[in-house]
Design a protein around this motif. Sequence first.
Motif, PDB file in Angstrom:
ATOM      1  N   ALA A 313     -17.885  12.905 -30.569  1.00 15.93           N
ATOM      2  CA  ALA A 313     -17.993  11.852 -31.837  1.00 15.93           C
ATOM      3  C   ALA A 313     -19.274  12.404 -32.842  1.00 15.93           C
ATOM      4  O   ALA A 313     -19.465  12.182 -33.996  1.00 15.93           O
ATOM      5  CB  ALA A 313     -18.209  10.588 -31.426  1.00 15.93           C
ATOM      6  N   VAL A 314     -20.381  12.767 -31.937  1.00 15.97           N
ATOM      7  CA  VAL A 314     -21.742  13.242 -32.570  1.00 15.97           C
ATOM      8  C   VAL A 314     -21.081  14.477 -33.270  1.00 15.97           C
ATOM      9  O   VAL A 314     -21.773  14.820 -34.577  1.00 15.97           O
ATOM     10  CB  VAL A 314     -22.445  13.469 -31.667  1.00 15.97           C
ATOM     11  N   MET A 315     -20.384  15.474 -32.991  1.00 15.65           N
ATOM     12  CA  MET A 315     -20.356  16.801 -33.649  1.00 15.65           C
ATOM     13  C   MET A 315     -19.395  16.517 -34.651  1.00 15.65           C
ATOM     14  O   MET A 315     -19.627  17.102 -35.900  1.00 15.65           O
ATOM     15  CB  MET A 315     -19.356  17.579 -32.649  1.00 15.65           C
ATOM     16  N   LEU A 316     -18.414  15.423 -34.796  1.00 16.18           N
ATOM     17  CA  LEU A 316     -17.368  15.315 -35.903  1.00 16.18           C
ATOM     18  C   LEU A 316     -18.310  14.570 -37.069  1.00 16.18           C
ATOM     19  O   LEU A 316     -18.234  14.961 -38.162  1.00 16.18           O
ATOM     20  CB  LEU A 316     -16.579  14.389 -35.476  1.00 16.18           C
ATOM     21  N   LEU A 317     -19.227  13.639 -36.502  1.00 12.69           N
ATOM     22  CA  LEU A 317     -20.314  13.167 -37.730  1.00 12.69           C
ATOM     23  C   LEU A 317     -21.311  13.972 -38.219  1.00 12.69           C
ATOM     24  O   LEU A 317     -21.194  13.968 -39.544  1.00 12.69           O
ATOM     25  CB  LEU A 317     -20.922  12.046 -36.992  1.00 12.69           C
ATOM     26  N   PHE A 318     -21.486  15.031 -37.578  1.00 12.97           N
ATOM     27  CA  PHE A 318     -22.378  16.093 -38.270  1.00 12.97           C
ATOM     28  C   PHE A 318     -21.738  17.226 -39.142  1.00 12.97           C
ATOM     29  O   PHE A 318     -22.342  17.367 -40.092  1.00 12.97           O
ATOM     30  CB  PHE A 318     -22.779  16.991 -37.038  1.00 12.97           C
ATOM     31  N   PHE A 319     -20.390  17.341 -38.474  1.00 12.58           N
ATOM     32  CA  PHE A 319     -19.750  18.192 -39.445  1.00 12.58           C
ATOM     33  C   PHE A 319     -19.233  17.313 -40.645  1.00 12.58           C
ATOM     34  O   PHE A 319     -19.229  17.933 -41.882  1.00 12.58           O
ATOM     35  CB  PHE A 319     -18.239  18.569 -38.759  1.00 12.58           C
TER      36      PHE A 319
END
Length: 325
Positions: A313-319
């Motif tokens: 979730a954190v990486m998708l939000l960052f991307f």
Amino acid sequence: MIHSLYFSESGQIQQLHDQPSIRTAISGKKGLLWINISNPQADEIQDILSNLFNFHPLSIEDCQSVGYQPPKVDDFGDYIFLIMHAVHPGEDFRDMETSELNIYLGENFLVTVHQEENLTAINSLIQRIHRDNRVYQFGSDFLCHALLDTVVDEYFPILDEMELEIDQLEDNVLETPKPETLERILALKHGVMALRRIIAPQREVINKLSRDEFPQIDKQSQIYFRDIYDHLVRIQDMSETIRDLVSSALEIYLSSTSLKLNNVMKALTIVSTIFLPITFLAGVYGMNFRFMPELTWKFGYPMVWIISLLIIAVMLLFFRKRGWF
């Protein structure tokens, strides 16, 4: 096959079938003689071109050659020798092949030699002769102009087909850049290049006929040859425009395929990046050490899943914030 037409001063059209009558028409210096030789045999070349007209051996050799010869004009004093190239209307430009048309233009005769059995330009001119007697009443130079004008006009349908093809390709190259589209682009490019290879030297030939002082072409007929020259200039301009459009379509196709590949690589990179820390966790807890406190904890397995989902979730939000997808 030999087809001979004799146009008398009174406007009558006669078909000559034997050499004595043809020889009489040549030596008479009155009227106009047109001899069309299609798919010539060796004996026909010898009888007509060599024995009757005594044409130069080099020009006869050009008539017998089956390889590609560029358009040209040679002045032999009493006559001029032309090499032109005709296309076949309605033929697909992908399979476009030109037919060499050899022309002898004299004061009172016109001799055409070609390898094709039925050349469209020749057939069209014969039909026009029976409808309009002005084609032959103004002399051999005007008859030659009528033939060359028919040859040049037959290029326009090919160009129209090319323009229609490039319009369709410009739509397909953005929507569906498939390998079939690339094949159509390359076929169109080859067709344009083949056309340009012929048009440029033919334009120079017509330019010489319209400006140089050939005794077989009078001043009044030069105006009509200049009209053919204008048509060739237009054809060359149209071919250059189509060539530029084809080059642009090819660049757009390559850019579209590169963009599509970049999108695929971006998606794969994002997936790989997301699974990298998860793979790290799986690798750590996959080690077979005996004293690892989390291995005996009853909430260890669900906690790994929670951490993994949180990382995703954190990486998708960052991307998403970076605009990578």
